[in-house]
Design a protein around this motif. Structure first.
Motif, PDB file in Angstrom:
ATOM      1  N   ASP A   4       0.839  -1.185   0.000  1.00  0.00           N
ATOM      2  CA  ASP A   4       0.000   0.000   0.000  1.00  0.00           C
ATOM      3  C   ASP A   4       0.880   1.242   0.000  1.00  0.00           C
ATOM      4  O   ASP A   4       1.918   1.281   0.655  1.00  0.00           O
ATOM      5  CB  ASP A   4      -0.884  -0.020   1.250  1.00  0.00           C
ATOM      6  CG  ASP A   4      -1.982   1.000   1.183  1.00  0.00           C
ATOM      7  OD1 ASP A   4      -1.669   2.192   1.272  1.00  0.00           O
ATOM      8  OD2 ASP A   4      -3.141   0.601   1.040  1.00  0.00           O
ATOM      9  N   ASN A  33     -12.542   0.186  -6.111  1.00  0.00           N
ATOM     10  CA  ASN A  33     -12.523  -0.274  -4.720  1.00  0.00           C
ATOM     11  C   ASN A  33     -13.494   0.531  -3.867  1.00  0.00           C
ATOM     12  O   ASN A  33     -14.201  -0.019  -3.020  1.00  0.00           O
ATOM     13  CB  ASN A  33     -11.115  -0.169  -4.132  1.00  0.00           C
ATOM     14  CG  ASN A  33     -10.183  -1.228  -4.652  1.00  0.00           C
ATOM     15  OD1 ASN A  33     -10.606  -2.223  -5.216  1.00  0.00           O
ATOM     16  ND2 ASN A  33      -8.892  -1.004  -4.479  1.00  0.00           N
ATOM     17  N   VAL A  82      -7.333   0.330   2.030  1.00  0.00           N
ATOM     18  CA  VAL A  82      -7.214  -1.116   1.941  1.00  0.00           C
ATOM     19  C   VAL A  82      -5.835  -1.461   2.488  1.00  0.00           C
ATOM     20  O   VAL A  82      -4.824  -1.087   1.890  1.00  0.00           O
ATOM     21  CB  VAL A  82      -7.354  -1.611   0.482  1.00  0.00           C
ATOM     22  CG1 VAL A  82      -7.183  -3.108   0.402  1.00  0.00           C
ATOM     23  CG2 VAL A  82      -8.688  -1.179  -0.099  1.00  0.00           C
TER      24      VAL A  82
END
Length: 61
Positions: A5, A36, A55
């Protein structure tokens, strides 16, 4: 493309990317983030809580 990420500052690969992000890569990343977000919204509907677009990255081995 990175395997973690973008917000994962403690990841061993964190730092400068190996190459600058191209316009096509940026467009694909933005589209994936949007998808997403849309999926998260659909999964939480109907609800009064706001959607979180974050996420989490997978933990390094």
């Amino acid at each position: 493309m990175s395997s973690h990420d973008r917000k994962d500052v403690h990841h061993p690969d964190h730092g400068q990317p190996s190459h600058p992000e191209t316009a096509g890569e940026k467009a694909r990343r933005k589209l994936q983030e949007s998808d997403n977000q849309d999926q998260a919204l659909e999964e939480t509907f109907p609800a009064s809580d706001p959607v979180s677009p974050f996420v989490p990255a997978k933990a390094p081995d």
